[in-house]
Write a protein that holds these residues in place. Sequence first.
Motif, PDB file in Angstrom:
ATOM      1  N   PRO A 208      36.025 -39.736  47.329  1.00  0.00           N
ATOM      2  CA  PRO A 208      35.270 -38.592  46.820  1.00  0.00           C
ATOM      3  C   PRO A 208      35.181 -37.463  47.856  1.00  0.00           C
ATOM      4  N   GLY A 209      35.693 -36.310  47.476  1.00  0.00           N
ATOM      5  CA  GLY A 209      35.635 -35.146  48.346  1.00  0.00           C
ATOM      6  C   GLY A 209      36.846 -34.954  49.234  1.00  0.00           C
ATOM      7  N   PHE A 210      37.717 -35.961  49.326  1.00  0.00           N
ATOM      8  CA  PHE A 210      38.870 -35.878  50.223  1.00  0.00           C
ATOM      9  C   PHE A 210      40.169 -36.021  49.412  1.00  0.00           C
ATOM     10  N   GLY A 211      40.983 -34.978  49.460  1.00  0.00           N
ATOM     11  CA  GLY A 211      42.194 -34.939  48.652  1.00  0.00           C
ATOM     12  C   GLY A 211      43.462 -35.168  49.453  1.00  0.00           C
ATOM     13  N   TYR A 212      44.523 -35.430  48.708  1.00  0.00           N
ATOM     14  CA  TYR A 212      45.854 -35.683  49.293  1.00  0.00           C
ATOM     15  C   TYR A 212      46.893 -34.978  48.435  1.00  0.00           C
ATOM     16  N   VAL A 213      47.770 -34.194  49.060  1.00  0.00           N
ATOM     17  CA  VAL A 213      48.908 -33.623  48.353  1.00  0.00           C
ATOM     18  C   VAL A 213      50.181 -33.966  49.112  1.00  0.00           C
ATOM     19  N   ARG A 214      51.168 -34.369  48.377  1.00  0.00           N
ATOM     20  CA  ARG A 214      52.487 -34.677  48.918  1.00  0.00           C
ATOM     21  C   ARG A 214      53.443 -33.571  48.475  1.00  0.00           C
ATOM     22  N   ILE A 215      54.025 -32.830  49.435  1.00  0.00           N
ATOM     23  CA  ILE A 215      55.034 -31.820  49.133  1.00  0.00           C
ATOM     24  C   ILE A 215      56.380 -32.387  49.578  1.00  0.00           C
ATOM     25  N   SER A 216      57.261 -32.656  48.614  1.00  0.00           N
ATOM     26  CA  SER A 216      58.533 -33.310  48.929  1.00  0.00           C
ATOM     27  C   SER A 216      59.656 -32.312  49.166  1.00  0.00           C
ATOM     28  N   ALA A 217      59.514 -31.087  48.660  1.00  0.00           N
ATOM     29  CA  ALA A 217      60.514 -30.034  48.861  1.00  0.00           C
ATOM     30  C   ALA A 217      59.862 -28.714  48.475  1.00  0.00           C
ATOM     31  N   PHE A 218      60.411 -27.614  49.002  1.00  0.00           N
ATOM     32  CA  PHE A 218      59.869 -26.291  48.694  1.00  0.00           C
ATOM     33  C   PHE A 218      60.777 -25.600  47.686  1.00  0.00           C
ATOM     34  N   GLN A 219      60.275 -25.486  46.448  1.00  0.00           N
ATOM     35  CA  GLN A 219      61.003 -24.900  45.337  1.00  0.00           C
ATOM     36  C   GLN A 219      60.270 -23.665  44.836  1.00  0.00           C
ATOM     37  N   THR A 220      60.861 -23.034  43.841  1.00  0.00           N
ATOM     38  CA  THR A 220      60.280 -21.813  43.288  1.00  0.00           C
ATOM     39  C   THR A 220      58.841 -22.014  42.831  1.00  0.00           C
ATOM     40  N   ASP A 221      58.551 -23.174  42.256  1.00  0.00           N
ATOM     41  CA  ASP A 221      57.216 -23.405  41.692  1.00  0.00           C
ATOM     42  C   ASP A 221      56.269 -24.120  42.635  1.00  0.00           C
ATOM     43  N   THR A 222      56.656 -24.344  43.895  1.00  0.00           N
ATOM     44  CA  THR A 222      55.828 -25.153  44.793  1.00  0.00           C
ATOM     45  C   THR A 222      54.454 -24.536  45.028  1.00  0.00           C
ATOM     46  N   GLY A 223      54.405 -23.228  45.294  1.00  0.00           N
ATOM     47  CA  GLY A 223      53.111 -22.593  45.528  1.00  0.00           C
ATOM     48  C   GLY A 223      52.188 -22.710  44.345  1.00  0.00           C
ATOM     49  N   ARG A 224      52.731 -22.484  43.160  1.00  0.00           N
ATOM     50  CA  ARG A 224      51.937 -22.575  41.934  1.00  0.00           C
ATOM     51  C   ARG A 224      51.455 -24.010  41.697  1.00  0.00           C
ATOM     52  N   GLU A 225      52.342 -24.984  41.897  1.00  0.00           N
ATOM     53  CA  GLU A 225      51.970 -26.376  41.691  1.00  0.00           C
ATOM     54  C   GLU A 225      50.952 -26.841  42.730  1.00  0.00           C
ATOM     55  N   LEU A 226      51.099 -26.363  43.966  1.00  0.00           N
ATOM     56  CA  LEU A 226      50.128 -26.714  45.000  1.00  0.00           C
ATOM     57  C   LEU A 226      48.745 -26.216  44.613  1.00  0.00           C
ATOM     58  N   ALA A 227      48.659 -24.968  44.169  1.00  0.00           N
ATOM     59  CA  ALA A 227      47.371 -24.412  43.752  1.00  0.00           C
ATOM     60  C   ALA A 227      46.785 -25.202  42.580  1.00  0.00           C
TER      61      ALA A 227
END
Length: 450
Positions: A208-227
């Motif tokens: 609770p309160g602590f998140g995790y994101v895995r970015i496997s590659a930087f694509q056109t939609d990466t910024g949008r998907e990260l947000a």
Amino acid sequence: MRLFVATLSLLLPCAAALAQEAPPSTVEEPEDVALEAQDALPESQVPIAEIQRYVAVFRAVKQAYVDPVSDQELMQGAIRGLLQDLDPHSAYLDEDESEALDEAAAGAYDGIGVELVQQPDRTLRVIAPFDGTPAARAGIKPGDVITAIDGRPVAADSTEGASTELRGPPGSTITLTVLREGEPEALDIRVKRETIRIVSVRGRSLEPGFGYVRISAFQTDTGRELARHIYGLSAEAGGKLRGLVIDLRSNPGGLLNAAVEAADSFLDEGVIVSTRGRLPIADSEFHATAGDLIEGAPIVVLIDAGSASASEVLAGALRDQKRATIMGSRSFGKGSVQTVLPLDNGDSIKLTTARYYTPSGRSIQAAGIAPDIALHAPEGDRAATGGLRESDLPNHLAGDDEVRDGTYAQGEILAGDSYIDRALAELKRLAGVAPAQAAAPAGEATPDAR
């Protein structure tokens, strides 16, 4: 500022793998770029003696080689040779390879999903397989050396050419002969091709309160998907995250503008990255805009030797702006920018034209990002320990602070998924959560599809 990001792409350590196995940068208005770059080149005189020597060799091969060779073959070979000795990322792309590059830029391609670099003996060294791809599922590992494809030795004279041999219809199988450190004999690994659609961002709550994101590659939609993932995790946490782990391990990079957008998600101001080259068009600087998606909550970024290019842009920006703690082992060290220049016959050349610099003004070419907290795995886990780095590649572009592999293997020894547990513990410390208040580490908090 000129839209330099659209024309100068931070291609991955192996450009051919971009053409086949990873979404590369979309090159907008390439003809204009080519013409502008050509117009900007300084005038120089090629010594007449060198021209005469080349013509003499050309004629000798044309007249005396055991089999007939066309003028086109000879000229293409000469251009390939001209680029091949510059650095590992400059290359000549024939029409098919150029089309494959464009196809990959569209976000879907047929292959096995692995990042490669060609060695001097023509074998292919694996930088990393992409998450959830056939190569990853078949057990291909960072550091593997591919010596043959379907029983035939790798014959191409460039990484780009070799990568086309891995392409094929979805559902077809390919057998790779692999040399692996610690294995007494070569391994034959069968991989089934499929249409690769890399999911660049995955996320979940660790506690609770602590998140995790895995970015496997930087694509056109990466910024949008990260947000999108950040908003979802924040809502799950009651409106605001207390801390975030960003996992960039074995992420070989991708689009520069995607890395800039990702960094901007956590910064309110300041430089994100700059590029510098010999021509004015190669110089640019990217700045953050106001709007930190997690409102100053602490960040821990996980990196390893497979974190390259755009991954290093993100990690370097967050570290230099004192926005994140970097954990893991030193990153790959690819700090160069390539420009794709189309030719009138449908072919193109990919030329290294600039180095990129972190906000502090430091080039990480052949040096990489050094972690604030060093972690490494037991011997044999190349993904988190040594592995191949930019400084190990033949003819690599010299770095200002070049570091050779093997000089930074200090730090905590961790196995398997305990990297995320260790990152979570650091997040809690930064967030002021005492160990006694914290729940037990999430033993099953593993990166998706690793």
